[in-house]
Scaffold this motif. Structure first.
Motif, PDB file in Angstrom:
ATOM      1  N   TYR A  50      17.982  77.167  27.860  1.00 40.05           N
ATOM      2  CA  TYR A  50      16.732  76.489  27.533  1.00 40.05           C
ATOM      3  C   TYR A  50      15.672  76.880  28.557  1.00 40.05           C
ATOM      4  N   ASP A  51      14.483  77.177  28.092  1.00 42.34           N
ATOM      5  CA  ASP A  51      13.371  77.416  29.007  1.00 42.34           C
ATOM      6  C   ASP A  51      13.112  76.143  29.792  1.00 42.34           C
ATOM      7  N   HIS A  52      12.837  76.272  31.073  1.00 43.65           N
ATOM      8  CA  HIS A  52      12.634  75.085  31.912  1.00 43.65           C
ATOM      9  C   HIS A  52      11.448  74.249  31.444  1.00 43.65           C
ATOM     10  N   GLU A  53      10.482  74.895  30.786  1.00 40.81           N
ATOM     11  CA  GLU A  53       9.324  74.136  30.297  1.00 40.81           C
ATOM     12  C   GLU A  53       9.693  73.198  29.143  1.00 40.81           C
ATOM     13  N   PHE A  54      10.863  73.384  28.535  1.00 37.35           N
ATOM     14  CA  PHE A  54      11.309  72.480  27.489  1.00 37.35           C
ATOM     15  C   PHE A  54      11.714  71.113  28.043  1.00 37.35           C
ATOM     16  N   ALA A  55      11.968  71.046  29.348  1.00 38.84           N
ATOM     17  CA  ALA A  55      12.339  69.779  30.008  1.00 38.84           C
ATOM     18  C   ALA A  55      13.504  69.097  29.297  1.00 38.84           C
ATOM     19  N   VAL A  56      14.534  69.877  29.016  1.00 40.50           N
ATOM     20  CA  VAL A  56      15.717  69.318  28.366  1.00 40.50           C
ATOM     21  C   VAL A  56      16.411  68.312  29.280  1.00 40.50           C
ATOM     22  N   GLY A  57      16.453  68.615  30.562  1.00 36.95           N
ATOM     23  CA  GLY A  57      17.060  67.698  31.519  1.00 36.95           C
ATOM     24  C   GLY A  57      18.559  67.916  31.655  1.00 36.95           C
ATOM     25  N   ASP A  58      19.122  67.355  32.695  1.00 36.05           N
ATOM     26  CA  ASP A  58      20.548  67.494  32.974  1.00 36.05           C
ATOM     27  C   ASP A  58      21.276  66.231  32.516  1.00 36.05           C
ATOM     28  N   SER A  59      21.511  66.150  31.205  1.00 37.73           N
ATOM     29  CA  SER A  59      22.233  65.017  30.611  1.00 37.73           C
ATOM     30  C   SER A  59      23.398  65.586  29.817  1.00 37.73           C
ATOM     31  N   PRO A  60      24.553  65.805  30.454  1.00 37.73           N
ATOM     32  CA  PRO A  60      25.654  66.533  29.821  1.00 37.73           C
ATOM     33  C   PRO A  60      26.132  65.938  28.504  1.00 37.73           C
ATOM     34  N   ASN A  61      25.993  64.622  28.325  1.00 39.19           N
ATOM     35  CA  ASN A  61      26.491  64.002  27.098  1.00 39.19           C
ATOM     36  C   ASN A  61      25.372  63.655  26.122  1.00 39.19           C
ATOM     37  N   ASP A  62      24.215  64.272  26.310  1.00 38.44           N
ATOM     38  CA  ASP A  62      23.087  64.090  25.388  1.00 38.44           C
ATOM     39  C   ASP A  62      22.565  65.450  24.952  1.00 38.44           C
ATOM     40  N   GLY A  63      23.477  66.340  24.620  1.00 42.23           N
ATOM     41  CA  GLY A  63      23.114  67.705  24.276  1.00 42.23           C
ATOM     42  C   GLY A  63      22.968  67.932  22.787  1.00 42.23           C
ATOM     43  N   ILE A  64      23.309  69.146  22.350  1.00 48.39           N
ATOM     44  CA  ILE A  64      23.210  69.503  20.937  1.00 48.39           C
ATOM     45  C   ILE A  64      24.316  68.805  20.145  1.00 48.39           C
ATOM     46  N   GLU A  65      23.931  68.059  19.122  1.00 48.99           N
ATOM     47  CA  GLU A  65      24.912  67.374  18.266  1.00 48.99           C
ATOM     48  C   GLU A  65      24.712  67.695  16.791  1.00 48.99           C
ATOM     49  N   ALA A  66      23.788  68.595  16.478  1.00 55.29           N
ATOM     50  CA  ALA A  66      23.505  68.883  15.072  1.00 55.29           C
ATOM     51  C   ALA A  66      23.186  70.364  14.907  1.00 55.29           C
ATOM     52  N   LEU A  67      23.799  70.980  13.919  1.00 48.11           N
ATOM     53  CA  LEU A  67      23.545  72.377  13.573  1.00 48.11           C
ATOM     54  C   LEU A  67      23.278  72.485  12.085  1.00 48.11           C
ATOM     55  N   ALA A  68      22.366  73.385  11.706  1.00 52.35           N
ATOM     56  CA  ALA A  68      22.100  73.629  10.283  1.00 52.35           C
ATOM     57  C   ALA A  68      21.478  75.008  10.136  1.00 52.35           C
TER      58      ALA A  68
END
Length: 375
Positions: free
Chosen positions: A184-202
Motif C-alpha cells: 500500500y502506498d503510504h499516502e493511503f494511510a492504511v495503518g498498522d492494524s493486522p486484524n483489520d485488513g482485506i476481507e473482501a475480494l471481487a
C-alpha cells in the motif's frame, strides 16, 4: 429441500420489528429487508460445526466457502462446496496443500500453519483457479532476516497481506501454487492494524480485482484494485494496489467495516460491488465508476427453525448474524455468516436452535436483487 427466497419489508408479515439504526445518511434506504437463512448441513445431515466462514463465491453452479484461523481444526485449510438449493455441503471439501515452491518461499511457514484466510474468488478465465487473501499474522513465526528486508515496506502491518493462488488438483485437494504480498502506498494511510485488513475480494471487468479493506487508520472502509495481468504470477515481488476512488460512505464514529463483496452488472452494462457491512447488518451498493453515492440497504436476519413450538415457528429473528461472505448468482445475492463467538449465543431465543448457536453453526441467506438498488 428447495430453499425459498423471501423478502418482507418493515412492518410486514412477521409483525412489528425493531428498527435498525444506520449511522450514515446518504442514500440509506428506509426499507428494512428481512433476510432468511437456512442452517448449512454436512453430507450426513448434521449441522456444520464452527467453520467461521470468511468468504463465499459462485463456482460451477454451486457455492464455495473457506474458514479463517479461528475455526475448529477439521474446517481449516479446506474449501467447502455448498448446494445453494438445499444449503447442504456436497462432501468433505478440498484440502489445501502447499506446492514445493510455496513451501520454500518466505511465507511457507505461515501459510502452512493455520493462516488467517479471508475471502475467495474464482479466476474469470479458468475456474480451476481460486484466489484468497490472508489477514492477521501477528502469531506467525518471524521470517528470515533476508525475507524481512525484502518485504518490509508493506505500507500496512509488519507482516504483509498475502494474495494466494489455489489450483484445483482433484475433488479432494487444492494446491497453493503462488503467493504475492500486497503493498500500500503510504499516502493511503492504511495503518498498522493486522486484524483489520482485506476481507473482501471481487473480480470486475478486464481482470480487475477489487479488494475491500475493513478499515484504514481513520476507521473508514476502503476499496483498492489490482490488475491481474497474464504475467502477474511470474513475480514474487510486492504487488502494489491502487485506490479504486469509489464514493464510499464516511462515518464520524464507530466501526463500519466491509467484510464480503461480489460484482454485479446491470442490464444496461453498469457495474457495482455488492458488499456486506457486517457491523451494521447492511449491504452497500457501490458504483465502480465512483460517480454515484453508495446506497445502503438495511437488513434484519432470520434463522430457520426446523421444528415448531407455540411461540417459535418457521424462523426466528437474530440479534447478530455477521455476514462475511457475499456471492451473486444471476439475480440473487447469497450470503454466509461468520458466527461471532462473543455475541453469537445472544441469538438464543427458541430452544430448537440453542445447540446450533452454541456450536457456532453458520447459515446460508439469500436475497433477490432489485433494480431499485441501482437507480
Amino acid at each position: 429441500m428447495k430453499l425459498t427466497i423471501l423478502i418482507l419489508m418493515a412492518g410486514g408479515l412477521l409483525g412489528a420489528c425493531s428498527p435498525l439504526v444506520v449511522t450514515t445518511e446518504p442514500l440509506a434506504t428506509k426499507t428494512i429487508y428481512s433476510v432468511y437463512g437456512h442452517w448449512i448441513t454436512e453430507p450426513d445431515g448434521s449441522v456444520m460445526l464452527d467453520p467461521q466462514p470468511s468468504g463465499l463465491v459462485k463456482w460451477r453452479d454451486k457455492l464455495v466457502t473457506l474458514s479463517d484461523r479461528s475455526a475448529i481444526e477439521l474446517q481449516r485449510l479446506r474449501l467447502r462446496t455448498i448446494d445453494p438449493a438445499t444449503a447442504a455441503l456436497i462432501d468433505g471439501g478440498m484440502k489445501m496443500e502447499l506446492s514445493p515452491a510455496v513451501k520454500q518461499s518466505c511465507f511457507g511457514s505461515y501459510v502452512g500453519n493455520n493462516p488467517d484466510l479471508e475471502s475467495l474468488v474464482v479466476d474469470p478465465a479458468d475456474d480451476s483457479v481460486f484466489y484468497m487473501i490472508t489477514e492477521d499474522a501477528t502469531y506467525a513465526d518471524a521470517m528470515t532476516q533476508s525475507c524481512q528486508q525484502k518485504y518490509q515496506d508493506t505500507g500496512s502491518s509488519a507482516y504483509p497481506n498475502l494474495l494466494v493462488r489455489l489450483q484445483v488438483n482433484n475433488d479432494q485437494k487444492v494446491s497453493m501454487t503462488h503467493i504475492r504480498p500486497l503493498q500500500y502506498d503510504h499516502e493511503f494511510a492504511v495503518g498498522d492494524s493486522p486484524n483489520d485488513g482485506i476481507e473482501a475480494l471481487a473480480f470486475g471487468p478486464n481482470r480487475i480485482l477489487y479488494l475491500g479493506l475493513e478499515r484504514d487508520s481513520h476507521k473508514q472502509a476502503r476499496v483498492f484494485t489490482l490488475n491481474m495481468t497474464d504475467d502477474f504470477w511470474q513475480s514474487d515481488e510486492f504487488a502494489p494496489v491502487t485506490d479504486a476512488k469509489l464514493n464510499l460512505p464516511k462515518f464520524d464514529k464507530g466501526n463500519h467495516p466491509i467484510n464480503g463483496m461480489d460484482y454485479y452488472e446491470t442490464k444496461d452494462g453498469n457495474g457495482y460491488l455488492i458488499a456486506s457491512a457486517r457491523n451494521d447488518s447492511a449491504l452497500w451498493i457501490i458504483d465502480i465508476k465512483g460517480q454515484k453515492e453508495t446506497r445502503i440497504l438495511a437488513m434484519e436476519f432470520y434463522a430457520q427453525l426446523t421444528s415448531s413450538t407455540d411461540n417459535c415457528q418457521d424462523y426466528e429473528k437474530m440479534a447478530n448474524a455477521s455476514i462475511e461472505g457475499v456471492a451473486v448468482i444471476e439475480q440473487t445475492v447469497w450470503m454466509v455468516n461468520d458466527p461471532w463467538k462473543e455475541v453469537y449465543p445472544k441469538n438464543i431465543l427458541c430452544l430448537q436452535n440453542k445447540s446450533n448457536y452454541e456450536n457456532y453453526s453458520p447459515l446460508l441467506f439469500s436475497l433477490p436483487i432489485q433494480t431499485s438498488w441501482f437507480e
